[in-house]
Motif scaffolding. Structure first.
Motif, PDB file in Angstrom:
ATOM      1  N   GLN A   1       0.834  -1.205   0.000  1.00 48.78           N
ATOM      2  CA  GLN A   1       0.000   0.000   0.000  1.00 48.78           C
ATOM      3  C   GLN A   1       0.871   1.258   0.000  1.00 48.78           C
ATOM      4  O   GLN A   1       1.931   1.290   0.635  1.00 48.78           O
ATOM      5  N   VAL A   2       0.393   2.284  -0.702  1.00 53.35           N
ATOM      6  CA  VAL A   2       1.149   3.535  -0.782  1.00 53.35           C
ATOM      7  C   VAL A   2       0.234   4.738  -0.546  1.00 53.35           C
ATOM      8  O   VAL A   2      -0.987   4.647  -0.700  1.00 53.35           O
ATOM      9  N   VAL A   3       0.846   5.856  -0.181  1.00 50.94           N
ATOM     10  CA  VAL A   3       0.171   7.153  -0.083  1.00 50.94           C
ATOM     11  C   VAL A   3       0.771   8.058  -1.147  1.00 50.94           C
ATOM     12  O   VAL A   3       1.992   8.156  -1.282  1.00 50.94           O
ATOM     13  N   LEU A   4      -0.097   8.720  -1.936  1.00 51.39           N
ATOM     14  CA  LEU A   4       0.343   9.626  -2.992  1.00 51.39           C
ATOM     15  C   LEU A   4      -0.049  11.060  -2.648  1.00 51.39           C
ATOM     16  O   LEU A   4      -1.227  11.347  -2.417  1.00 51.39           O
ATOM     17  N   PHE A   5       0.929  11.948  -2.658  1.00 53.78           N
ATOM     18  CA  PHE A   5       0.675  13.371  -2.410  1.00 53.78           C
ATOM     19  C   PHE A   5       0.512  14.069  -3.765  1.00 53.78           C
ATOM     20  O   PHE A   5       1.413  14.735  -4.262  1.00 53.78           O
ATOM     21  N   TYR A   6      -0.673  13.882  -4.348  1.00 49.28           N
ATOM     22  CA  TYR A   6      -0.937  14.357  -5.704  1.00 49.28           C
ATOM     23  C   TYR A   6      -2.209  15.204  -5.761  1.00 49.28           C
ATOM     24  O   TYR A   6      -2.934  15.141  -6.742  1.00 49.28           O
ATOM     25  N   ARG A   7      -2.477  15.986  -4.734  1.00 52.77           N
ATOM     26  CA  ARG A   7      -3.688  16.786  -4.716  1.00 52.77           C
ATOM     27  C   ARG A   7      -3.404  18.164  -4.132  1.00 52.77           C
ATOM     28  O   ARG A   7      -2.389  18.378  -3.474  1.00 52.77           O
ATOM     29  N   ALA A   8      -4.342  19.092  -4.368  1.00 57.30           N
ATOM     30  CA  ALA A   8      -4.232  20.444  -3.828  1.00 57.30           C
ATOM     31  C   ALA A   8      -5.320  20.659  -2.787  1.00 57.30           C
ATOM     32  O   ALA A   8      -6.491  20.370  -3.049  1.00 57.30           O
ATOM     33  N   GLU A   9      -4.939  21.162  -1.633  1.00 58.30           N
ATOM     34  CA  GLU A   9      -5.925  21.387  -0.577  1.00 58.30           C
ATOM     35  C   GLU A   9      -7.003  22.374  -1.020  1.00 58.30           C
ATOM     36  O   GLU A   9      -8.176  22.239  -0.636  1.00 58.30           O
ATOM     37  N   ALA A  10      -6.648  23.342  -1.855  1.00 53.55           N
ATOM     38  CA  ALA A  10      -7.642  24.325  -2.295  1.00 53.55           C
ATOM     39  C   ALA A  10      -8.794  23.640  -3.029  1.00 53.55           C
ATOM     40  O   ALA A  10      -9.965  24.014  -2.855  1.00 53.55           O
ATOM     41  N   ASP A  11      -8.494  22.638  -3.846  1.00 55.31           N
ATOM     42  CA  ASP A  11      -9.552  21.901  -4.537  1.00 55.31           C
ATOM     43  C   ASP A  11     -10.405  21.133  -3.534  1.00 55.31           C
ATOM     44  O   ASP A  11     -11.643  21.119  -3.621  1.00 55.31           O
ATOM     45  N   MET A  12      -9.740  20.477  -2.589  1.00 53.63           N
ATOM     46  CA  MET A  12     -10.494  19.719  -1.590  1.00 53.63           C
ATOM     47  C   MET A  12     -11.446  20.627  -0.820  1.00 53.63           C
ATOM     48  O   MET A  12     -12.599  20.265  -0.567  1.00 53.63           O
ATOM     49  N   ARG A  13     -11.017  21.825  -0.479  1.00 57.74           N
ATOM     50  CA  ARG A  13     -11.872  22.755   0.251  1.00 57.74           C
ATOM     51  C   ARG A  13     -13.057  23.190  -0.626  1.00 57.74           C
ATOM     52  O   ARG A  13     -14.175  23.362  -0.124  1.00 57.74           O
ATOM     53  N   THR A  14     -12.814  23.358  -1.905  1.00 59.01           N
ATOM     54  CA  THR A  14     -13.909  23.677  -2.829  1.00 59.01           C
ATOM     55  C   THR A  14     -14.945  22.564  -2.829  1.00 59.01           C
ATOM     56  O   THR A  14     -16.156  22.820  -2.775  1.00 59.01           O
ATOM     57  N   PHE A  15     -14.489  21.325  -2.882  1.00 57.35           N
ATOM     58  CA  PHE A  15     -15.407  20.189  -2.884  1.00 57.35           C
ATOM     59  C   PHE A  15     -16.161  20.089  -1.553  1.00 57.35           C
ATOM     60  O   PHE A  15     -17.366  19.837  -1.523  1.00 57.35           O
ATOM     61  N   LEU A  16     -15.452  20.298  -0.452  1.00 62.47           N
ATOM     62  CA  LEU A  16     -16.061  20.170   0.865  1.00 62.47           C
ATOM     63  C   LEU A  16     -17.197  21.179   1.048  1.00 62.47           C
ATOM     64  O   LEU A  16     -18.221  20.876   1.665  1.00 62.47           O
ATOM     65  N   ARG A  17     -17.041  22.363   0.489  1.00 67.32           N
ATOM     66  CA  ARG A  17     -18.072  23.399   0.626  1.00 67.32           C
ATOM     67  C   ARG A  17     -19.272  23.164  -0.291  1.00 67.32           C
ATOM     68  O   ARG A  17     -20.331  23.769  -0.090  1.00 67.32           O
ATOM     69  N   TYR A  18     -19.132  22.318  -1.267  1.00 63.83           N
ATOM     70  CA  TYR A  18     -20.176  22.111  -2.274  1.00 63.83           C
ATOM     71  C   TYR A  18     -21.443  21.547  -1.631  1.00 63.83           C
ATOM     72  O   TYR A  18     -21.394  20.632  -0.805  1.00 63.83           O
ATOM     73  N   ALA A  19     -22.586  22.094  -2.031  1.00 65.24           N
ATOM     74  CA  ALA A  19     -23.856  21.734  -1.389  1.00 65.24           C
ATOM     75  C   ALA A  19     -24.188  20.259  -1.490  1.00 65.24           C
ATOM     76  O   ALA A  19     -24.822  19.696  -0.587  1.00 65.24           O
ATOM     77  N   HIS A  20     -23.762  19.597  -2.555  1.00 67.04           N
ATOM     78  CA  HIS A  20     -24.144  18.203  -2.785  1.00 67.04           C
ATOM     79  C   HIS A  20     -22.974  17.250  -2.542  1.00 67.04           C
ATOM     80  O   HIS A  20     -22.898  16.184  -3.139  1.00 67.04           O
TER      81      HIS A  20
END
Length: 528
Positions: free
Chosen positions: A383-402
């Motif tokens: 098993q591996v962990v990949l650091f291939y994402r941006a926190e700003a995108d994750m925060r955008t998704f988290l705020r999304y109504a759906h």
């Protein structure tokens, strides 16, 4: 008036998204018996003083891989300490059922991709799995989806090609699982054999789901945009309810385009497609290392992979292909210093916690060759962990109504014997409350609770959970909104959160004043 449990003086967030109201919560026979203003004369076998604390429905984790872990250790420590009371399992095409005798070893190999110690199923269907969970005893409830990967193995083994008769067999097995109470089906379209599915096959299965009103949860293939388009197209063509799993943008050239990806979802919803998503609050992913190998290397499963890579010329071809990048279509470039070994089981003496770049250098191999050797020796266990994402995108998704919250992690014990699982298993829900509610203000507390409770119950089809309402199941979490926070990190993940005081499952305390009790009141929930 006499009840089993009285939670007195807390600020109740009922799971609807509404703001808090000071209420006493009364529990009797595992159900919410009343919510009062504290004026009634009440006798209770147990009283919890929740003054200054938030009282909410127990958190429902919409995306987990606890299928096996709850059998191995029913304490579910990493989740109950966060306030999670229900785990939705069977995601990404993985599930513990169905299991067919002719393909038993392939079923076992697929389950190994979840990342737990090996298990050999003694059951063949959801009913048998539910009995096994009951016999083992578990602290949390389990709400199962059926995995497309296991359906496909049961019908066609590990073959990439599938016949019409085999698709019909898959549909029959899906119907059997839904009749036994599965809440839907998931795909893992970057994992063999789910990745072999073409549109017609998925449309057949999604049409079956639509007939039952069941959920289609998909770990998509391709980049975020093509994966989202495929998912919503299936919903449009079949009427299935679509859940886009662990939404993310993993491609460096797409970082920062989170709003554009959500626009694809919004357009589909405007057309009448019942589509939504979930996210986990981290900028790194985790999975079996085999997922990132070229599709032709994975074809036929682990045994075929091992045989294929045993040939020197084929290994050389695979090394060149893998070095060119990962993912479907346009290859994502490898940043080997962003790929961390999370579990190796001492395969090739690979050091857990090291990057592929460092571990390969220590072994005197190229990173691509090292990955192939790890997969040849360890199969889906590595098993591996990949650091291939941006926190700003994750925060955008988290705020999304759906968008609801899922961890993509398993309910596992804190003692991991030196392994470093993704911290999402230990902190996702507490992290949202501490960092993204209290710290950054991305959500208000009532809205965050809704994304973890009532919204998830509605999405999955859990009719008697997710809200603090009269007559519903007494799954309850009590926490301090001023201190709740995750403590799990990538280097030190096996740490409990702080600020979660009490967790009740079906009226029974499993966390009492921050400490876990011996109780195992959880069970496998059914859709019917």
């Amino acid at each position: 008036m006499s009840v089993d449990l009285l939670i007195r003086g807390g600020m109740v967030y009922d799971g609807t998204g509404a703001g808090p109201v000071r209420r006493d919560v009364l529990v009797c026979d595992g159900r919410i018996d009343a919510l009062t203003t504290g004026d009634a004369d009440i006798e209770a076998r147990r009283v919890i003083d929740a003054t200054g604390l938030a009282v909410t429905p127990g958190f429902i984790d919409i995306h987990t891989h606890s299928d096996v872990s709850v059998l191995l250790d029913g304490r579910a420590q990493s989740k109950v300490h966060q306030g999670v009371t229900t785990e939705v399992v069977g995601n990404c095409g993985f599930s513990a059922f169905p299991v067919s005798a002719p393909s038993f070893s392939d079923h076992v190999d697929l389950l190994a991709g979840i990342g737990d110690d090996p298990v050999r199923p003694s059951w063949h269907d959801l009913a048998g799995y539910a009995d096994a969970v009951h016999d083992a005893g578990v602290a949390v409830n389990v709400a199962p989806l059926v995995g497309h990967g296991q359906l496909r193995i049961a019908a066609a083994g590990m073959s990439a090609q599938i016949t019409g008769d085999q698709v019909r067999k898959m549909r029959g097995l899906l119907e059997e699982s839904l009749e036994q109470g599965a809440f839907g089906m998931s795909t893992g379209l970057t994992y063999v054999p789910s990745s072999y599915a073409e549109t017609a096959e998925l449309e057949t299965l999604c049409s079956t789901l639509a007939g039952y009103g069941a959920l289609y949860a998909t770990h998509a293939r391709g980049d975020g945009f093509s994966g989202m388009r495929e998912a919503v197209a299936l919903g449009r063509a079949t009427g299935a309810r679509v859940q886009y799993s662990h939404i993310a943008l993993n491609e460096p050239n797409s970082w920062g385009r989170g709003s554009e990806l959500l626009a694809v979802l919004d357009d589909a919803r405007a057309d009448g497609v019942d589509a939504a998503c979930d996210v986990y609050p981290y900028d790194a992913s985790a999975s079996a290392l085999t997922q990132y190998l070229p599709a032709w290397v994975q074809e036929g499963g682990v045994s075929a992979l091992r045989e294929r890579l045993g040939d020197a010329s084929t290994m050389q071809r695979a090394e060149a292909d893998l070095a060119a990048g990962w993912g479907d279509g346009a290859r994502i470039p490898w940043f080997w210093d962003r790929v961390v070994l999370a579990r190796t089981d001492a395969v090739l003496d690979a050091p857990e916690g090291a990057t592929i770049e460092a571990a390969a250098a220590g072994a005197g191999m190229s990173p691509a060759r090292y990955v192939l050797e790890l997969c040849r020796e360890g199969g889906n266990r590595v098993q591996v962990v990949l650091f291939y994402r941006a926190e700003a995108d994750m925060r955008t998704f988290l705020r999304y109504a759906h968008c609801t919250l899922g961890s993509d992690g398993s309910a596992i014990p804190y003692e991991q014997h030196g392994r470093r699982p993704h911290p999402r298993a230990f902190g996702a829900h507490a992290r949202v409350l501490g960092r993204y509610v209290r710290g950054l203000g991305d959500l208000d507390l009532g809205g965050a609770v809704h994304k973890m409770t009532g919204a998830v119950a509605d999405r999955v089809g859990l009719r008697d959970r997710g809200r603090l309402l009269l007559g519903l199941a007494a799954d309850i979490t009590v926490f301090d909104p001023l201190t709740v926070a995750d403590q799990a990190t990538f280097l030190d993940p096996c740490r409990p959160p702080v600020g979660v005081h009490h967790v009740i499952v079906d009226g029974v305390p499993v966390i009492d004043a921050g400490c876990q009790t011996p109780a195992r009141p959880g069970r496998v929930l059914r859709s019917r």
